[in-house]
Design a protein around this motif. Structure first.
Motif, PDB file in Angstrom:
ATOM      1  N   ASN A 154       0.883  -1.282  -0.276  1.00 50.25           N
ATOM      2  CA  ASN A 154       0.070  -0.157   0.015  1.00 50.25           C
ATOM      3  C   ASN A 154       1.056   0.956  -0.035  1.00 50.25           C
ATOM      4  N   GLU A 181       1.602   2.410  -3.754  1.00 52.97           N
ATOM      5  CA  GLU A 181       0.841   2.366  -4.658  1.00 52.97           C
ATOM      6  C   GLU A 181       0.126   4.072  -5.418  1.00 52.97           C
ATOM      7  N   ARG A 187      -3.265   9.969  -6.958  1.00 53.37           N
ATOM      8  CA  ARG A 187      -3.696  11.275  -8.145  1.00 53.37           C
ATOM      9  C   ARG A 187      -2.600  12.688  -7.748  1.00 53.37           C
ATOM     10  N   ARG A 212      -8.955   0.231   2.023  1.00 48.44           N
ATOM     11  CA  ARG A 212      -9.497   0.669   1.040  1.00 48.44           C
ATOM     12  C   ARG A 212     -10.296   1.923   0.937  1.00 48.44           C
ATOM     13  N   PRO A 213     -11.653   1.973   1.829  1.00 48.41           N
ATOM     14  CA  PRO A 213     -12.569   3.176   1.689  1.00 48.41           C
ATOM     15  C   PRO A 213     -11.960   4.607   1.768  1.00 48.41           C
ATOM     16  N   TYR A 250      -8.911   5.300   0.815  1.00 54.30           N
ATOM     17  CA  TYR A 250      -7.830   5.522  -0.631  1.00 54.30           C
ATOM     18  C   TYR A 250      -8.912   5.638  -1.965  1.00 54.30           C
ATOM     19  N   THR A 251     -10.201   4.706  -2.090  1.00 53.64           N
ATOM     20  CA  THR A 251     -10.992   4.867  -3.327  1.00 53.64           C
ATOM     21  C   THR A 251     -11.747   6.774  -2.701  1.00 53.64           C
ATOM     22  N   GLN A 270      -9.843   9.020  -3.199  1.00 55.00           N
ATOM     23  CA  GLN A 270     -10.083  10.347  -4.843  1.00 55.00           C
ATOM     24  C   GLN A 270     -10.698  10.213  -6.137  1.00 55.00           C
ATOM     25  N   GLU A 271     -10.890   8.951  -6.190  1.00 55.68           N
ATOM     26  CA  GLU A 271     -11.679   9.364  -7.164  1.00 55.68           C
ATOM     27  C   GLU A 271     -13.220   9.906  -7.106  1.00 55.68           C
ATOM     28  N   TRP A 276       0.382   6.291   2.500  1.00 54.78           N
ATOM     29  CA  TRP A 276      -0.328   5.601   2.777  1.00 54.78           C
ATOM     30  C   TRP A 276       0.541   4.635   3.314  1.00 54.78           C
ATOM     31  N   GLN A 321     -13.482   7.778   6.784  1.00 62.46           N
ATOM     32  CA  GLN A 321     -14.058   8.110   5.310  1.00 62.46           C
ATOM     33  C   GLN A 321     -14.759   9.662   5.537  1.00 62.46           C
TER      34      GLN A 321
END
Length: 744
Positions: A187, A190, A193, A212-213, A215-216, A218-219, A227, A329
């Motif tokens: 991790n 990774e 962005r 993971r929640p 990290y995402t 970024q979307e 991380w 998050q």
């Protein structure tokens, strides 16, 4: 969504640290002797008062990387890892050197047979080997700064693995390098962005999947900068990364998933650094220590479970504890991006009276402040909202005004109110075109306002353009999917800024030299023994804590004389080193008013002690103190944090209500008073049903004196229990009527 031990040093190690002027971690990892300018201040128990911040720049942005065990053979696990590391090294501008004993090249890169053949000193070595221990010893000779061990089979597997991890940790300490892992993952490498702006979230996890929640995010337009997957923390731990991230200018918030803290003291020092820098730390904390499983002899020990201490310690140093990854998050995203609030007031604005009322109930119950809007503000709003609708807060617009020019007027008027710092608009479902217009008006207003606007988009679909494009496309509007997460995040946001505005590091005022009280107390300590009540009260006296007038006697005649000196009525109690709770054995007599009662009581108490085979050092004849609020104050030892101080309702209530608050020393008067406010029975101290207010100042003074005792005696004092501490009416002080102390 917004776009080990508790740290007490051994005597030998403390002496070595003081001699060389290093913190414990610096002493372990420094490759050269520090100058006198590097001295880290220590508290009275020899523990550092500042967090040791590791220089992790070359870990996250190395100039050169070695991959030990690199491979390009198809079907091999190391091949995929090597490929990812090569891509990561290119992104961060690092030179990568594969190391493998039998391969001349790996993915076209020259491969070296061993660490000793590396063409340059590398910043980071990634170990793709089953046993990292021999490699660590090789790396020590090449002055590598950092290493990462992916290998599993260590402390997570049981005693044998824990022993192997201990050997690995010792090798790391000797080497001078810093190790991430073992049992970590990729991790840290990774791809983040780089097209996102604004303050970032730095992520720390002991389980990579649980990050993971975050990290995402970024979307959804939320920037992540780092991380750190800490794994088993044989060396580098969560506290190291908190300290480092708190110093990075791009980090707006630190999000943590913690399964177990390695060292409580290090964690608090790191949290203190983050609080002083105003960087919020949001944490999911799972796992338990052994403290909660042991049975304590004192009331205080039974009140203080392991997770209670962790929770209190986090709150004490401003760490925001949440329960779920969705809360992690959402809360971290809001805290990272939102500006400092202009006011604590929250206004709820909706197109449905039911929605507004429902959300307002939940928000008020959670402790958010929903101020009633002034009559002038309500009259202003009624220019655009029908007069029959409620606009006092929550504000119900009835629906139609959001579809035209009136919608923006209403939003601007609410944001202009000086008592409003946050506007929250729950949209329970899409209703185009009005919901599209409402979303756009909120985004446009947010761009022109310095106040926070939050939206709860309640549609279960989540594909609507108003949500995906308009709301998530805004870096100024905080968009949530649930009422609960919005309330949790806004409460944390307002609370964090209140906390940091008033924060003063308790380590600044921590005692650094023993007091005269400590020297008196040490003479009273009896290693591995429980003190008698008489001796325990002498310990309290040494620290200036008031106890009743009393005398210890060994005959009925002496008891009668003592009662005359103490003053009737009196209390008589058996006193002995093996006595804990005397009342259950009938070893306490109260309200005695004559010489004959004194003689009878003496005989009865000694007979019971003889029957129960309880050795006594005598009978206490004590002043009887009746009027006041009974409290309990005490000290226990926590496996992670060391000595902790507890205060709560005492007397018989301690067994029934378990109403107590905990803090980890050091702490100041503000935290002592905060402990009292946390008690469900706090109103008893203010005076109820005609009772006078209690002397809260005297109670706070006792708590602070007990804290000083806990700091100075350290782990020499296993447990201390004052129950009851009778807090007298205001201006009359507090008296410790009974005490139990256990020495380690």
């Amino acid at each position: 969504m917004l776009g080990s031990t508790h740290g007490t040093l051994t005597t030998d190690f403390r002496a070595r640290v003081e001699a060389c002027g290093e913190s414990p971690r610096t002493a372990v990892h420094s490759s050269a002797a520090p100058s006198s300018d590097d001295a880290v201040p220590l508290d009275v128990s020899g523990r550092p008062l500042h967090a040791d911040v590791p220089d992790l720049d070359r870990f996250f942005r190395p100039e050169s990387v070695a991959v030990i065990g690199a491979s390009d053979a198809e079907g091999k696990p190391n091949t995929g890892i090597t490929r990812q590391l090569i891509a990561w090294a290119e992104r961060v501008g690092a030179r990568l050197h594969p190391v493998h004993p039998t391969r001349p090249t790996v993915f076209g890169l020259t491969c070296h047979a061993s660490v000793s053949e590396l063409p340059e000193q590398v910043d980071l070595a990634v170990l793709l080997v089953a046993d990292p221990l021999p490699v660590i010893e090789e790396l020590a000779e090449t002055k590598v700064k950092f290493a990462v061990a992916f290998a599993s089979g260590f402390a997570e597997t049981g005693d044998a693995g824990a022993a192997a991890q201990k050997r690995l940790g010792a090798a790391v300490q000797r080497s001078g390098l810093r190790l991430l892992g073992p049992n970590t993952n990729l991790n840290a490498f990774e791809e983040f962005r780089e097209d996102l702006d604004g303050p970032a979230i730095a992520l720390i996890t002991q389980s990579g999947h649980q990050g993971r929640p975050v990290y995402t995010l970024q979307e959804l337009g939320i920037r992540l900068s780092h991380w750190a997957p800490t794994g088993n923390e044989a060396d580098l731990e969560t506290a190291d990364f908190i300290s480092y991230f708190a110093e990075q200018p791009e980090v707006g918030a630190i999000a943590c998933y913690v399964e177990g803290l390695k060292d409580g003291r290090s964690f608090l020092l790191a949290a203190d650094r983050a609080a002083r820098n105003g960087v919020p730390v949001v944490a999911v904390k799972v796992g338990r220590t052994e403290t909660g499983a042991r049975m304590a002899a004192s009331h205080t020990g039974k009140l203080t479970g392991a997770d209670t201490v962790v929770d209190a310690a986090m709150r004490q140093f401003g760490v925001i504890r949440v329960d779920g990854l969705d809360e992690l998050q959402d809360t971290a995203a809001l805290l990272a991006r939102a500006r400092k609030p202009k006011a604590d007031g929250v206004v709820v604005y909706s197109i449905s009276g039911g929605t507004g009322a429902h959300f307002s109930d939940l928000a008020t119950e959670a402790g958010l402040t929903l101020p009633t809007l002034s009559q002038a503000k309500q009259d202003e709003l009624h220019q655009w909202i029908p007069a029959y609708l409620n606009v006092a807060n929550p504000v119900d617009n009835g629906g139609h005004p959001v579809g035209d020019w009136r919608g923006r007027k209403i939003i601007d008027a609410l944001l202009a109110d000086p008592d409003v710092g946050v506007l929250i608009c729950p949209i329970t479902g899409p209703f185009p075109p009005m919901s599209d217009r409402l979303a756009q008006d909120l985004v446009d207003a947010a761009e022109q306002s310095d106040k926070l606007i939050c939206v709860i988009w309640g549609s279960p679909v989540g594909t609507e353009d108003a949500y995906r494009t308009t709301l998530l496309g805004s870096s100024r509007v905080a968009t949530f999917r649930t009422f609960g997460n919005c309330i949790t995040a806004v409460r944390a946001y307002l609370g964090h800024h209140r906390f940091t505005a008033a924060y003063r590091s308790p380590f600044e005022d921590a005692p650094r030299t023993p007091s005269p009280s400590y020297r008196k107390a040490q003479a009273l300590m009896r290693p591995s023994q429980q003190l008698s009540e008489h001796a325990a009260k002498q310990l309290l006296r040494a620290y200036g804590i008031r106890v009743p007038r009393e005398q210890l006697v060994t005959s009925a005649a002496a008891a009668v004389r003592a009662a005359g000196l103490v003053g009737y009525p009196v209390v008589m109690k058996a006193s002995g080193p093996q006595l804990g709770h005397k009342t259950e054995l009938g070893l306490v007599k109260i309200g005695l008013t004559s010489a004959s009662q004194i003689r009878d009581a003496y005989r009865e108490l000694t007979d019971i002690a003889r029957y129960e085979n309880v050795p006594l050092d005598g009978i206490l004849v004590c002043q009887m103190v009746e009027r006041g609020v009974e409290m309990v104050v005490g000290v226990t030892q926590d496996d992670l944090f060391g000595p902790t101080v507890t205060v709560g309702l005492g007397g018989v209530l301690v067994e029934v209500l378990h109403d107590a608050a905990v803090r980890v020393p050091p702490f100041g008067e503000d935290q002592a008073r905060a402990m009292l406010r946390e008690l469900r029975g706090h109103a008893l101290l203010e005076g109820v049903r005609g009772a006078p207010p209690a002397d809260v100042d005297a109670l706070v003074e006792v708590v602070l004196r007990i804290q000083r005792m806990a700091l100075e005696l350290g782990d020499e004092l296993s447990e201390l229990d004052i129950n009851p501490l009778m807090v007298l009416p205001r201006g009359q002080g507090a008296v410790a009527l009974d005490a139990l102390a256990i020495c380690r």
